[in-house]
Each structure stands twice: as C-alpha cells, then as structure tokens.
Design a protein around this motif. Structure first.
Motif, mmCIF file in Angstrom:
data_model
loop_
_atom_site.group_PDB
_atom_site.id
_atom_site.type_symbol
_atom_site.label_atom_id
_atom_site.label_comp_id
_atom_site.label_asym_id
_atom_site.label_seq_id
_atom_site.Cartn_x
_atom_site.Cartn_y
_atom_site.Cartn_z
ATOM 1 N N ALA A 446 -8.996 7.071 -10.337
ATOM 2 C CA ALA A 446 -8.629 5.946 -9.469
ATOM 3 C C ALA A 446 -9.400 4.709 -9.896
ATOM 4 N N SER A 447 -8.877 3.551 -9.552
ATOM 5 C CA SER A 447 -9.568 2.300 -9.877
ATOM 6 C C SER A 447 -9.244 1.244 -8.835
ATOM 7 N N PHE A 448 -10.115 0.238 -8.758
ATOM 8 C CA PHE A 448 -9.917 -0.852 -7.799
ATOM 9 C C PHE A 448 -8.937 -1.874 -8.365
ATOM 10 N N SER A 449 -8.311 -2.589 -7.444
ATOM 11 C CA SER A 449 -7.512 -3.742 -7.863
ATOM 12 C C SER A 449 -8.460 -4.850 -8.300
ATOM 13 N N GLU A 450 -7.946 -5.848 -9.016
ATOM 14 C CA GLU A 450 -8.797 -6.947 -9.472
ATOM 15 C C GLU A 450 -9.396 -7.697 -8.287
ATOM 16 N N THR A 451 -8.632 -7.844 -7.216
ATOM 17 C CA THR A 451 -9.142 -8.528 -6.012
ATOM 18 C C THR A 451 -10.287 -7.739 -5.403
ATOM 19 N N ALA A 452 -10.089 -6.410 -5.310
ATOM 20 C CA ALA A 452 -11.132 -5.551 -4.733
ATOM 21 C C ALA A 452 -12.398 -5.600 -5.580
ATOM 22 N N LYS A 453 -12.232 -5.595 -6.899
ATOM 23 C CA LYS A 453 -13.401 -5.655 -7.791
ATOM 24 C C LYS A 453 -14.202 -6.935 -7.551
ATOM 25 N N LYS A 454 -13.470 -8.054 -7.461
ATOM 26 C CA LYS A 454 -14.120 -9.337 -7.271
ATOM 27 C C LYS A 454 -14.879 -9.381 -5.956
ATOM 28 N N GLN A 455 -14.233 -8.874 -4.880
ATOM 29 C CA GLN A 455 -14.873 -8.893 -3.559
ATOM 30 C C GLN A 455 -16.074 -7.948 -3.502
ATOM 31 N N ARG A 502 -9.897 -7.602 5.145
ATOM 32 C CA ARG A 502 -8.960 -7.933 4.067
ATOM 33 C C ARG A 502 -8.500 -6.687 3.322
ATOM 34 N N HIS A 503 -9.419 -5.737 3.150
ATOM 35 C CA HIS A 503 -9.064 -4.535 2.405
ATOM 36 C C HIS A 503 -8.065 -3.674 3.180
ATOM 37 N N ILE A 504 -8.240 -3.602 4.471
ATOM 38 C CA ILE A 504 -7.301 -2.824 5.293
ATOM 39 C C ILE A 504 -5.900 -3.422 5.195
ATOM 40 N N LYS A 505 -5.832 -4.747 5.130
ATOM 41 C CA LYS A 505 -4.530 -5.410 4.969
ATOM 42 C C LYS A 505 -3.905 -5.030 3.634
ATOM 43 N N ARG A 506 -4.723 -4.986 2.571
ATOM 44 C CA ARG A 506 -4.204 -4.603 1.249
ATOM 45 C C ARG A 506 -3.694 -3.167 1.248
ATOM 46 N N LEU A 507 -4.458 -2.301 1.929
ATOM 47 C CA LEU A 507 -4.032 -0.898 2.008
ATOM 48 C C LEU A 507 -2.695 -0.778 2.734
ATOM 49 N N SER A 508 -2.546 -1.516 3.819
ATOM 50 C CA SER A 508 -1.307 -1.447 4.609
ATOM 51 C C SER A 508 -0.127 -2.020 3.823
ATOM 52 N N ASN A 509 -0.412 -2.925 2.876
ATOM 53 C CA ASN A 509 0.645 -3.508 2.041
ATOM 54 C C ASN A 509 0.817 -2.760 0.719
ATOM 55 N N ASN A 510 0.138 -1.588 0.605
ATOM 56 C CA ASN A 510 0.197 -0.775 -0.614
ATOM 57 C C ASN A 510 -0.207 -1.543 -1.877
ATOM 58 N N GLU A 511 -1.149 -2.470 -1.703
ATOM 59 C CA GLU A 511 -1.637 -3.246 -2.840
ATOM 60 C C GLU A 511 -2.821 -2.554 -3.518
ATOM 61 N N CYS A 512 -3.290 -1.433 -2.957
ATOM 62 C CA CYS A 512 -4.499 -0.787 -3.480
ATOM 63 C C CYS A 512 -4.337 0.723 -3.416
ATOM 64 N N ASN A 513 -4.916 1.403 -4.412
ATOM 65 C CA ASN A 513 -4.896 2.857 -4.457
ATOM 66 C C ASN A 513 -5.673 3.430 -3.273
ATOM 67 N N THR A 514 -5.108 4.463 -2.616
ATOM 68 C CA THR A 514 -5.728 5.009 -1.404
ATOM 69 C C THR A 514 -7.104 5.597 -1.683
ATOM 70 N N GLU A 515 -7.234 6.381 -2.755
ATOM 71 C CA GLU A 515 -8.517 6.997 -3.090
ATOM 72 C C GLU A 515 -9.573 5.914 -3.369
ATOM 73 N N ALA A 516 -9.183 4.901 -4.163
ATOM 74 C CA ALA A 516 -10.105 3.807 -4.457
ATOM 75 C C ALA A 516 -10.412 3.019 -3.186
ATOM 76 N N GLY A 517 -9.404 2.936 -2.307
ATOM 77 C CA GLY A 517 -9.598 2.198 -1.053
ATOM 78 C C GLY A 517 -10.664 2.826 -0.170
ATOM 79 N N ILE A 518 -10.667 4.162 -0.112
ATOM 80 C CA ILE A 518 -11.680 4.858 0.686
ATOM 81 C C ILE A 518 -13.074 4.619 0.115
ATOM 82 N N VAL A 519 -13.176 4.683 -1.236
ATOM 83 C CA VAL A 519 -14.466 4.422 -1.896
ATOM 84 C C VAL A 519 -14.912 2.991 -1.619
ATOM 85 N N PHE A 520 -13.960 2.044 -1.634
ATOM 86 C CA PHE A 520 -14.270 0.647 -1.364
ATOM 87 C C PHE A 520 -14.917 0.503 0.015
#
Length: 544
Positions: A446-455, A502-520
C-alpha cells in the motif's frame, strides 16, 4: 599501667573523630551540592583540571579513598577514561591533606584549642540544628557540630595516650619504626587499610604526636605507608567491576607506591647519612601536616609528566582495552552514590544520552513510511530496545539516589528526571510503532496519495521540531526553548484535527487506499502523542 583505661578513651576518641569528620563532610557536600554538579563538566578538560577537581572534591568530602572509589565508579560507568581518572586521583592525594591541617590548627592557631573551641562549636551547632527550620540551617549545623566533634575526638585520643610516654616499650616501638623504614611504611599502610581512611590514620598519628610519642623519622615512613594503605578501599571497590575500573584502582596504587619508593630513598639517605640527628626528635602535629602536604604535592608534581606511563602500566597489568560501550548499557555506577550531588549530575547526562538516541529515532522515522527500508526499520527497533534498557536502569538508579540524604531541591530534580525519562521512553515507543506501520505498508503493498504524503510530512516535521526543542530545553535548561515546544504542540494538535478531517473526506471519496488510510490516521495519533510528551518534558523544565 591500666591499658583498658587508655584503650577505651582512645577508641572512643577515634570514633568521635571519624564521625565528626563524616558529618562535617556530609554537611559541606550538601551545602556545596549545586556547585559540585558543575565540577563534573571539568572531567572533559585536561589533566591539570582533573588534578584540581580531585583536590577540590576530596577537600569537601574529606576522603581520598571516597574520591578514588567514585573515580572507579566513573570509569566503570564509561563516563571517564583512564587518562582523565589519573588526573583526579593525583588531585585526591593533595586534597586529603586538608583534614591534617584542620587537626594541627590547634598548634598554629591558639584560639582553635579543642578545650576552648570544640565545646562552643558543638553547642552552637546543636542550637542551630534545633532552632533552624530551613535545610540550609541543618547543613550549617552539621558542619559546625562535625568540626567540634572532630576536635573533641583528637583531644580525647591525645589525652588517652599521654600515659604511654612513661612506657619505654611503646616509645621504643616508634624509635624502631623510625630506624626501619619498611616497618614504618608497613605500619602506616596496615592501620590505614584497616580503618580505610588516610585522614583518620593521619589524625591518629597526630594525636600520638601531640603526646610527644612520635620521632620525626618514624612519622615520615608512617605517612608514606598511609598513602599506600588508603588504596585498599578503591581496590576492594573495583572487585567485580570492569577491567578498566580495576585499572583505575591500580593507577592509584602504582602512583602512591612510586612516590613512596622515591621519597623513602631520599629519607633514608637523609636520616642515615646526611643528618642522623634530625630523625630522633619528636614531630609536632603541624610538622605532620607539612610533611603530609609536601609529600603529596611533590609526588603529584614529579609524577604528573609520567602520568600517561602510569596509565599504560595499569592497563598492561589489568589487561585493559577501552572499547566502546553498548549504547543500551547504563553508564552509571553505584560507587558514585557516595557523592549524591555528582551522581545526580551523572543521571542528567545519561538522561540526555537516552534523549539523543530518541532524537535519532525520530530522524529515521521521518522517511521510513515512504522508503519502508528494512535497515531503517531495524534501527528504530534496536533504538527502542536500547532506550527501554536505559530507561529501566536510569530509573532504578534515580530511585536509589532519591532514598539518600539529599537536599529538597535535589529530591525535586530527581522527581523531574523520572518524569522526563518516562516521556522520552514513550516517544521511543511511538517511533517503533512508526516502524511497524512501515512494515504494514510494505507487506500489503500500500502507499499514500501525493496529498497524504505532503500532509503527513508537514505533521511529522512539526512533531520532530517539538521533541528536538524539548530535548534542547532539557539539556540547556532553557525556558525560551521550552516555550517554543508548547507553541509547536498546540500547532500539532490543530494539524491533527485538520488533517484527520481532510483524510476522512478523501477516504469517503475513494481518493486514498484503505490500508494506507488506516496507517495515515494511526500515524497522526502517534505524532500527536509524541508532541504531548515533548510538551511534558518542556513543562518539567519550566517547573524547575
């Protein structure tokens, strides 16, 4: 002649002398505690500073044996090398002469006569002890009472042995010691080894001299023997210690043996060839102090240039190889507890060392979530193991230190240290959690989105700064940096709320991997907790 009537007062006087010396030294040490802490910094300087340090500490605690035992502890703990230890040991030999001058002051300062001054000193000290409410008053009272008891003890010993002047056998014994240097040196060494205090041994010799029993030559050889006998305490202390600590005790013995051999040869030549009559007259208390001081200072000056050679000889005998210590080894030694003020400073240094390991962990943790590098993951886990061992060892040592007779301020400082240790250890735990998150991302590809990495990078950077400021604030006792930590912690709290939303919004919009989202989200929690512990450290600094 009734020997019981001589022995009982003499032993009682000796006990009073030693007890007075100890409580006076304890009072001086407690009163000078804050200043003695800063003396530890001198250990990193050159050998000349080490000599001055050894002399200063020994003058305060009134025992070269105790100073040398403490040095063995420093070396065993790895915070002092053998070269530094050599300087302190040489200085200890000079500092131990202070007690002799205190005792002999009854001769060169008539107003210090025990009959006049000692009872007055004791009663003044007792009055201060009973009426003084502050701890400082108690320490001053201990110094004064100890001073009085020391003089009463020496006076009692001198009075007890006065009848021995009429006993030819006893007088002849000292004449024999004066004519036979080996016997004189052995006598001085044996008595000092038994009572484990050269200061007390010199005090006994001075009490005998006050009764007119000691020839000059006998006193010279006995004093040299006393310097050898005082080494027994450090040697016994080094039993069970590391090889380099045993070498430190050996250095003390080698130094004193070399000095004794050189000056014994000089004394033998002088008393047998140049001036045989000089050794037959009785020695005074002041002359004993002068000989003791001259012998120790001259030995130090003469052997100082050869100190590195003495270190090499001790290392050769002890088969020492000063290797680097395991980072997780607690560099504290119970021998240092004999001087609580310096032991406390050593605890602070170890706490800072542990904090620096945690600093490295945070630096490594900054990128490990993105690189998932196994070497970085291993570093974080090894650091956490080292920090756990350090925290447990330093905590146990600090608790032992707190149980000793230390000032209220030092009790509070120990309590602050225990809290700081706990906070640092928790920060290390969270860094290890980050390494586990990195393993999870790698295992699940799994990996973070570019937005998640930056934040996340912004959050980690701010958290790291909060801890770095906290550690520096603790090291420097800087209120300014402690206040910066509180600012950073507030910023991290606000970031955690904002980034979580902001991350919860990305998860709800399927903009981020679920596994990476939990780690985030878990990483946000870790960062926020680290900043909380950094704030705790800063608040401990502000409270102090």
């Amino acid at each position: 002649m009734n020997y019981v009537d001589i022995l009982i007062p003499f032993v009682g006087g000796l006990g009073m002398f030693i007890y007075g010396m100890q409580i006076m030294a304890q009072g001086l040490e407690n009163a000078a505690g804050s200043k003695m802490k800063s003396l530890l910094e001198v250990l990193t300087k050159n050998k000349v500073m080490g000599v001055l340090l050894g002399a200063a500490i020994t003058a305060v605690i009134q025992s070269s044996s105790a100073t040398t035992v403490m040095v063995v502890g420093f070396v065993n703990a790895g915070i002092m090398n053998l070269t530094q230890a050599m300087g302190v040991i040489m200085g200890a030999n000079v500092g131990t002469t202070v007690t002799g001058w205190l005792v002999s002051s009854v001769e060169w300062a008539e107003f210090l006569s025990p009959e006049k001054l000692a009872p007055i000193a004791v009663i003044i000290g007792v009055v201060i002890m009973l009426t003084g409410k502050r701890r400082t008053s108690k320490e001053i009272a201990n110094i004064i009472v100890g001073f009085g008891l020391l003089f009463i003890g020496i006076s009692t010993m001198s009075s007890a042995v006065e009848p021995l002047k009429e006993f030819d056998g006893f007088v002849q014994m000292f004449v024999t010691l004066g004519k036979n240097p080996i016997l004189g040196i052995l006598a001085g060494a044996l008595v000092t080894a038994v009572i484990q205090s050269s200061s007390a041994s010199v005090g006994i010799l001075q009490s005998l001299a006050a009764a007119g029993l000691v020839p000059f030559s006998a006193a010279i050889y006995i004093i040299m023997g006393q310097n050898i006998g005082t080494c027994i305490t450090a040697i016994l202390s080094s039993v069970g210690a590391k090889k380099n600590a045993k070498a430190a005790a050996l250095m003390h013995l080698i130094f004193n043996i070399i000095g004794t051999i050189i000056f014994s040869i000089i004394a033998i030549v002088y008393f047998t060839v140049l001036n045989p009559q000089a050794g037959t007259g009785n020695i005074t208390q002041t002359e004993i102090s002068m000989v003791h001081t001259f012998f120790n200072i001259a030995t130090t000056v003469m052997l100082f240039p050869a100190s590195n050679l003495i270190v090499k000889i001790a290392k050769k005998i002890g088969r020492v190889d000063e290797d680097a210590n395991d980072p997780g080894t607690v560099l504290l030694d119970e021998r240092m507890l004999q001087t609580p003020s310096i032991a406390l400073q050593s605890v602070i240094k170890e706490t800072v060392r542990m904090g620096e390991i945690v600093r490295r962990s945070i630096e490594v943790a900054k990128d490990v979530l993105y690189t998932q590098d196994q070497e970085a993951i291993d570093i974080l886990k090894n650091d956490e193991s080292d920090v756990d061992r350090l925290c447990a060892g330093i905590t146990n040592y600090t608790i032992k230190l707190s149980s000793l007779q230390i000032s209220e301020k030092e009790h509070q400082e120990a309590a602050h240290l225990l809290q700081v240790l706990s906070d640092m250890e928790r920060v290390s735990d969270y860094c290890e959690n980050i390494s586990e998150f990195a393993e999870t991302l790698r295992d699940k590809k799994a990996s973070f989105s570019e937005t998640a990495k930056k934040q996340l990078k912004e959050m980690i950077e701010e958290t790291a700064k909060s801890y770095f400021y906290a550690l520096d604030a603790f090291k420097e006792q800087s209120h300014e940096k402690a206040l910066r930590v509180i600012e950073k912690e507030t910023k991290v709290d606000d970031l955690e709320v904002k980034l979580r939303s902001r991350h919860i919004k990305r998860l709800s919009n399927n903009e981020c991997n679920t596994e990476a989202g939990i780690v985030f989200l878990d990483t946000l929690v870790c960062m926020e907790r680290i900043s909380d512990h950094a704030r705790n450290i800063a608040e401990e600094v502000l409270e102090e």
